[in-house]
Design a protein around this motif. Sequence first.
Motif, PDB file in Angstrom:
ATOM      1  N   VAL A 225       0.953  -1.196   0.074  1.00 24.68           N
ATOM      2  CA  VAL A 225       0.180   0.007  -0.031  1.00 24.68           C
ATOM      3  C   VAL A 225       0.911   1.185  -0.035  1.00 24.68           C
ATOM      4  O   VAL A 225       2.126   1.121   0.016  1.00 24.68           O
ATOM      5  CB  VAL A 225      -0.826  -0.013   1.167  1.00 24.68           C
ATOM      6  N   SER A 226       0.473   2.418  -0.205  1.00 22.97           N
ATOM      7  CA  SER A 226       0.930   3.556  -0.160  1.00 22.97           C
ATOM      8  C   SER A 226       1.095   4.281   1.239  1.00 22.97           C
ATOM      9  O   SER A 226      -0.010   4.231   2.078  1.00 22.97           O
ATOM     10  CB  SER A 226       0.559   4.605  -0.890  1.00 22.97           C
ATOM     11  N   VAL A 227       2.246   4.426   1.846  1.00 19.47           N
ATOM     12  CA  VAL A 227       2.268   5.159   2.953  1.00 19.47           C
ATOM     13  C   VAL A 227       2.574   6.665   2.956  1.00 19.47           C
ATOM     14  O   VAL A 227       3.508   6.955   2.142  1.00 19.47           O
ATOM     15  CB  VAL A 227       3.545   4.521   3.883  1.00 19.47           C
ATOM     16  N   ALA A 228       1.794   7.398   3.310  1.00 17.88           N
ATOM     17  CA  ALA A 228       1.553   8.979   3.299  1.00 17.88           C
ATOM     18  C   ALA A 228       2.684   9.470   4.017  1.00 17.88           C
ATOM     19  O   ALA A 228       2.925   9.173   5.401  1.00 17.88           O
ATOM     20  CB  ALA A 228       0.228   9.424   3.671  1.00 17.88           C
ATOM     21  N   THR A 229       3.159  10.611   3.472  1.00 17.71           N
ATOM     22  CA  THR A 229       4.145  11.511   4.377  1.00 17.71           C
ATOM     23  C   THR A 229       3.525  12.932   4.361  1.00 17.71           C
ATOM     24  O   THR A 229       2.495  13.126   3.422  1.00 17.71           O
ATOM     25  CB  THR A 229       5.445  11.711   3.508  1.00 17.71           C
ATOM     26  N   ASP A 230       4.006  13.790   4.969  1.00 16.65           N
ATOM     27  CA  ASP A 230       3.330  15.166   5.142  1.00 16.65           C
ATOM     28  C   ASP A 230       3.421  15.750   3.654  1.00 16.65           C
ATOM     29  O   ASP A 230       4.757  15.499   2.990  1.00 16.65           O
ATOM     30  CB  ASP A 230       4.009  15.941   6.001  1.00 16.65           C
ATOM     31  N   GLN A 231       2.333  16.453   3.411  1.00 17.12           N
ATOM     32  CA  GLN A 231       2.248  16.937   2.105  1.00 17.12           C
ATOM     33  C   GLN A 231       1.994  16.292   0.862  1.00 17.12           C
ATOM     34  O   GLN A 231       2.324  16.479  -0.413  1.00 17.12           O
ATOM     35  CB  GLN A 231       3.474  17.913   1.665  1.00 17.12           C
ATOM     36  N   THR A 232       1.882  14.810   1.228  1.00 16.05           N
ATOM     37  CA  THR A 232       1.095  13.737   0.010  1.00 16.05           C
ATOM     38  C   THR A 232       0.045  14.599  -0.558  1.00 16.05           C
ATOM     39  O   THR A 232      -1.024  15.029   0.533  1.00 16.05           O
ATOM     40  CB  THR A 232       0.868  12.599   0.629  1.00 16.05           C
ATOM     41  N   SER A 233      -0.028  14.472  -1.707  1.00 17.09           N
ATOM     42  CA  SER A 233      -1.353  15.180  -2.551  1.00 17.09           C
ATOM     43  C   SER A 233      -1.632  14.284  -3.698  1.00 17.09           C
ATOM     44  O   SER A 233      -0.839  13.923  -4.370  1.00 17.09           O
ATOM     45  CB  SER A 233      -0.908  16.564  -3.037  1.00 17.09           C
ATOM     46  N   VAL A 234      -3.130  14.207  -3.620  1.00 17.51           N
ATOM     47  CA  VAL A 234      -3.772  13.548  -4.764  1.00 17.51           C
ATOM     48  C   VAL A 234      -4.837  14.280  -5.504  1.00 17.51           C
ATOM     49  O   VAL A 234      -5.827  14.649  -4.874  1.00 17.51           O
ATOM     50  CB  VAL A 234      -4.351  12.148  -4.264  1.00 17.51           C
ATOM     51  N   THR A 235      -4.858  14.164  -6.896  1.00 15.13           N
ATOM     52  CA  THR A 235      -5.530  15.245  -7.500  1.00 15.13           C
ATOM     53  C   THR A 235      -6.746  14.099  -8.029  1.00 15.13           C
ATOM     54  O   THR A 235      -6.303  13.223  -8.918  1.00 15.13           O
ATOM     55  CB  THR A 235      -5.188  16.120  -8.589  1.00 15.13           C
ATOM     56  N   LEU A 236      -8.062  14.194  -8.130  1.00 16.59           N
ATOM     57  CA  LEU A 236      -8.988  13.293  -8.479  1.00 16.59           C
ATOM     58  C   LEU A 236      -9.960  14.075  -9.373  1.00 16.59           C
ATOM     59  O   LEU A 236     -10.255  15.295  -9.414  1.00 16.59           O
ATOM     60  CB  LEU A 236      -9.796  12.606  -7.522  1.00 16.59           C
ATOM     61  N   ASP A 237     -10.288  13.330 -10.668  1.00 12.08           N
ATOM     62  CA  ASP A 237     -11.310  13.821 -11.515  1.00 12.08           C
ATOM     63  C   ASP A 237     -12.473  14.133 -11.022  1.00 12.08           C
ATOM     64  O   ASP A 237     -13.100  13.590 -10.003  1.00 12.08           O
ATOM     65  CB  ASP A 237     -11.481  12.868 -12.916  1.00 12.08           C
TER      66      ASP A 237
END
Length: 237
Positions: A225-237
């Motif tokens: 899985v993905s381990v998030a870090t501070d400032q992780t950003s995801v843009t969704l349609d």
Amino acid sequence: MRLTLLGTGSALPSPTRLQTGAIVERGGDTFLVDCGSGITHRLAQSAIDYREVDTVLLTHTHLDHVADLPTLAKARLLDGHEAFTVVGPQGTSDVCNALFAVDDLTDRLDLSVRELPEGTDPFTIGEVSIKRALTDHSKPGYAYRFDEQVTIAGDTTPTEPVCSLADGSAVLVHECAYPDETVSPGHSTPTALGKLLADVDVDCILLTHLFPETEPYADELANTVSVATDQTSVTLD
């Protein structure tokens, strides 16, 4: 819609992770989910204007999820923005009464505190409909789902209601506070969480709220899985 994780840590200090806070931007709406210590300053390091953040949803009322509420509200007030809204589970009003008593912010702000009714009925903020599920933690709390895209769980053991809420989401943000073999009431470990999520349809799972003892296992967790870090950003349609 865009999701930005400002803080991915826990109540214990970390040199790389602030306490909990996530921004959900949807059209012209900007919501902050939780507001732990340091989140206001992290906003200043991001592309998100803290003056535009006038609504905070709380997953629950532990200090590492609420500590920066008065800091953010006062920063906005000093810039001429008096309106500030806090929405959360049972106990939110008492916590806000205590926090905003500092610097007489209760009297100086145009403060709106909304304590959600018990249960899991959807609710709205403005024109945005938000679904919710109960979490399993030492304080009453909720996971929130924005549209059909983003589900954010607060502190919780892995639960069927949260997994059901997340089913079909593009992104699930879920805590993974401790490594396996740790007794962690009210929190999640990788294997326990993985078992419940095995049949859940989620495009991307971001693990967050890592305690310092879990951080050395981040690379191992990232194999599945993905381990998030501070400032992780995801843009969704």
